[in-house]
Design a protein around this motif. Sequence first.
Motif, PDB file in Angstrom:
ATOM      1  N   SER A  43       0.822  -1.217   0.000  1.00 54.26           N
ATOM      2  CA  SER A  43       0.000   0.000   0.000  1.00 54.26           C
ATOM      3  C   SER A  43       0.856   1.267   0.000  1.00 54.26           C
ATOM      4  CB  SER A  43      -0.943   0.011   1.213  1.00 54.26           C
ATOM      5  OG  SER A  43      -0.223   0.087   2.423  1.00 54.26           O
ATOM      6  N   VAL A  44       2.140   1.140   0.380  1.00 49.00           N
ATOM      7  CA  VAL A  44       3.048   2.294   0.380  1.00 49.00           C
ATOM      8  C   VAL A  44       3.185   2.870  -1.024  1.00 49.00           C
ATOM      9  CG1 VAL A  44       5.448   2.996   0.767  1.00 49.00           C
ATOM     10  CG2 VAL A  44       4.327   1.492   2.403  1.00 49.00           C
ATOM     11  N   LYS A  45       3.074   2.019  -2.046  1.00 45.99           N
ATOM     12  CA  LYS A  45       3.284   2.448  -3.429  1.00 45.99           C
ATOM     13  C   LYS A  45       2.093   3.211  -4.008  1.00 45.99           C
ATOM     14  CE  LYS A  45       6.211  -1.582  -4.416  1.00 45.99           C
ATOM     15  NZ  LYS A  45       6.377  -2.780  -5.287  1.00 45.99           N
ATOM     16  N   ARG A  46       0.965   3.176  -3.327  1.00 44.10           N
ATOM     17  CA  ARG A  46      -0.243   3.783  -3.902  1.00 44.10           C
ATOM     18  C   ARG A  46      -0.329   5.275  -3.564  1.00 44.10           C
ATOM     19  NH1 ARG A  46      -3.621  -1.313  -1.673  1.00 44.10           N
ATOM     20  NH2 ARG A  46      -2.978  -2.819  -3.257  1.00 44.10           N
ATOM     21  N   PRO A  47      -0.685   6.117  -4.549  1.00 41.25           N
ATOM     22  CA  PRO A  47      -0.764   7.573  -4.316  1.00 41.25           C
ATOM     23  C   PRO A  47      -2.077   7.958  -3.632  1.00 41.25           C
ATOM     24  CG  PRO A  47      -1.313   7.089  -6.586  1.00 41.25           C
ATOM     25  CD  PRO A  47      -0.960   5.760  -5.955  1.00 41.25           C
ATOM     26  N   VAL A  48      -2.309   7.403  -2.434  1.00 40.43           N
ATOM     27  CA  VAL A  48      -3.600   7.572  -1.772  1.00 40.43           C
ATOM     28  C   VAL A  48      -3.863   9.024  -1.397  1.00 40.43           C
ATOM     29  CG1 VAL A  48      -5.011   6.852   0.189  1.00 40.43           C
ATOM     30  CG2 VAL A  48      -3.461   5.209  -0.906  1.00 40.43           C
ATOM     31  N   ALA A  84       5.543   9.721   9.705  1.00 34.95           N
ATOM     32  CA  ALA A  84       6.692   8.940  10.178  1.00 34.95           C
ATOM     33  C   ALA A  84       6.849   7.725   9.275  1.00 34.95           C
ATOM     34  CB  ALA A  84       6.485   8.502  11.626  1.00 34.95           C
ATOM     35  N   VAL A  85       8.099   7.299   9.100  1.00 34.97           N
ATOM     36  CA  VAL A  85       8.408   6.102   8.294  1.00 34.97           C
ATOM     37  C   VAL A  85       9.266   5.174   9.136  1.00 34.97           C
ATOM     38  CG1 VAL A  85       9.477   5.206   6.201  1.00 34.97           C
ATOM     39  CG2 VAL A  85       8.337   7.424   6.144  1.00 34.97           C
ATOM     40  N   CYS A 145       4.473   3.391   6.779  1.00 37.39           N
ATOM     41  CA  CYS A 145       4.402   4.855   6.802  1.00 37.39           C
ATOM     42  C   CYS A 145       3.135   5.264   7.550  1.00 37.39           C
ATOM     43  CB  CYS A 145       4.348   5.422   5.382  1.00 37.39           C
ATOM     44  SG  CYS A 145       5.770   4.998   4.362  1.00 37.39           S
ATOM     45  N   VAL A 146       3.282   6.222   8.451  1.00 41.65           N
ATOM     46  CA  VAL A 146       2.141   6.728   9.231  1.00 41.65           C
ATOM     47  C   VAL A 146       1.931   8.195   8.903  1.00 41.65           C
ATOM     48  CG1 VAL A 146       1.201   7.097  11.541  1.00 41.65           C
ATOM     49  CG2 VAL A 146       2.656   5.106  11.097  1.00 41.65           C
ATOM     50  N   PHE A 147       0.695   8.532   8.556  1.00 41.50           N
ATOM     51  CA  PHE A 147       0.341   9.931   8.299  1.00 41.50           C
ATOM     52  C   PHE A 147      -0.829  10.322   9.196  1.00 41.50           C
ATOM     53  CE2 PHE A 147       2.578   8.979   4.391  1.00 41.50           C
ATOM     54  CZ  PHE A 147       3.194  10.178   4.051  1.00 41.50           C
ATOM     55  N   ILE A 148      -0.753  11.520   9.767  1.00 43.36           N
ATOM     56  CA  ILE A 148      -1.887  12.100  10.494  1.00 43.36           C
ATOM     57  C   ILE A 148      -2.453  13.203   9.609  1.00 43.36           C
ATOM     58  CG2 ILE A 148      -2.668  13.186  12.614  1.00 43.36           C
ATOM     59  CD1 ILE A 148      -1.453  10.479  13.126  1.00 43.36           C
ATOM     60  N   LEU A 149      -3.675  13.003   9.133  1.00 42.83           N
ATOM     61  CA  LEU A 149      -4.288  13.951   8.194  1.00 42.83           C
ATOM     62  C   LEU A 149      -5.484  14.647   8.826  1.00 42.83           C
ATOM     63  CD1 LEU A 149      -4.410  11.931   4.832  1.00 42.83           C
ATOM     64  CD2 LEU A 149      -2.550  13.350   5.731  1.00 42.83           C
ATOM     65  N   GLN A 150      -5.569  15.927   8.592  1.00 44.00           N
ATOM     66  CA  GLN A 150      -6.761  16.693   8.922  1.00 44.00           C
ATOM     67  C   GLN A 150      -7.565  16.867   7.644  1.00 44.00           C
ATOM     68  OE1 GLN A 150      -6.185  20.820   9.791  1.00 44.00           O
ATOM     69  NE2 GLN A 150      -8.081  21.013  10.988  1.00 44.00           N
ATOM     70  N   LEU A 151      -8.775  16.342   7.634  1.00 46.03           N
ATOM     71  CA  LEU A 151      -9.662  16.458   6.468  1.00 46.03           C
ATOM     72  C   LEU A 151     -10.693  17.549   6.769  1.00 46.03           C
ATOM     73  CD1 LEU A 151     -10.286  12.678   5.657  1.00 46.03           C
ATOM     74  CD2 LEU A 151      -8.463  14.186   4.815  1.00 46.03           C
ATOM     75  N   GLU A 207     -10.527   1.811   0.304  1.00 44.91           N
ATOM     76  CA  GLU A 207     -10.497   1.104  -0.991  1.00 44.91           C
ATOM     77  C   GLU A 207      -9.073   0.809  -1.433  1.00 44.91           C
ATOM     78  OE1 GLU A 207     -12.565   3.725  -3.580  1.00 44.91           O
ATOM     79  OE2 GLU A 207     -14.550   3.306  -2.692  1.00 44.91           O
ATOM     80  N   ASN A 208      -8.111   1.594  -0.958  1.00 43.90           N
ATOM     81  CA  ASN A 208      -6.712   1.407  -1.334  1.00 43.90           C
ATOM     82  C   ASN A 208      -5.939   0.533  -0.338  1.00 43.90           C
ATOM     83  OD1 ASN A 208      -5.689   3.180  -3.796  1.00 43.90           O
ATOM     84  ND2 ASN A 208      -7.337   4.315  -2.782  1.00 43.90           N
ATOM     85  N   GLY A 209      -6.650  -0.114   0.589  1.00 48.11           N
ATOM     86  CA  GLY A 209      -6.006  -1.040   1.510  1.00 48.11           C
ATOM     87  C   GLY A 209      -5.205  -0.381   2.611  1.00 48.11           C
ATOM     88  N   VAL A 210      -5.519   0.882   2.900  1.00 43.82           N
ATOM     89  CA  VAL A 210      -4.803   1.598   3.949  1.00 43.82           C
ATOM     90  C   VAL A 210      -5.526   1.404   5.281  1.00 43.82           C
ATOM     91  CG1 VAL A 210      -4.040   3.873   4.747  1.00 43.82           C
ATOM     92  CG2 VAL A 210      -3.985   3.316   2.313  1.00 43.82           C
TER      93      VAL A 210
END
Length: 342
Positions: free
Chosen positions: A275-280, A298-299, A308-314, A330-333
């Motif tokens: 899933s790291v390879k996907r441009p989610v 963080a990686v 890879c860990v991302f904290i996103l504000q939507l 849907e992207n397996g994240v």
Amino acid sequence: MIRIEHVSKTFSGKDKEVHALSDVSLHVRQGDIYGIIGYSGAGKSTLIRLVNGLERADSGIVTVYDQNLEKLKKCELRTLRRKIGMVFQQFNLLESKTVYHNIALPLILEKASKEQIEQRVAQVLAFVELEDKRDTYVSQLSGGQKQRVGIARALTTSPQLLLCDEATSALDPQTTESILRLLKKINREMGVTVLLITHQMQVVQMICNKVAVMENGRIVENGDVLDVFGAPRTVIARRFVQTVVNDQIPESIISLVREQKEHFHINRLKFIGKSVKRPVISEICRVDGIVVNILGAAVQELQDSVMCVFILQLIGSEESIQRAERKMEENGVLRERLEVIG
């Protein structure tokens, strides 16, 4: 290779009984590097002593090489132990003897011929990269070199299983890394299964493919390292994972985000393996009505994979945010909505 089925072990103390293990089950397959992690008193050392027959279970079954240890006679147990190498935290070496003598000792006790001893010691010395220390006294070695001697000694009898009891706890971080690389090399090139106990999640992160988390004599969580790191289910497992994976939002950022008036939600995303390879994140940014703010990232390398860990504000309407969250799944994240703010 190792099957531990519903094992319990109690020790009698002066004031009370200590339940070191309670209904523990664990399966280690040939070729695994299996880490057992827990704090002091969790039962790790007792568990590993059951595997080499130094302790007997009160109940349950311990099977090694398809042999039930409870049914083995003393001579049969001694024969089995020759197939099991042991590496200790405090090295357990003869300080007043040379490196050669320490490594040769198991073969001397087996009454191997001088030619066999010379040949095997030379082989393992080369493997652990200590050929130039052959005639050096152990007392003159560094901690990392002593542990390499301990590992070389464990390899002299060509074991198929290597037990490591806090093998890196007495070493500095750089030396620890070199010893872990050596254990990984032993596993890959010699085909030796490794069962190690530790209280350091970094050890599990670097070389293990399987992990069991112990607490109060029980295994509270176990499985593939990627699964446990990606979605720890228990409080203690989350504590251990957070020592190597920074997936929390700093309080300073929380304070800033709380001041925003727009509608938003915070999501923690974990990309593991493919899933790291996907441009989610790029795809999320294209969702109508959504603004994406990256609050943290963080990686971490996990053996032969990456997380890879991302904290996103939507930021956007509830409907738009839900569409973006579905896109992540849907992207397996691995996705977790953090409800602590917003």
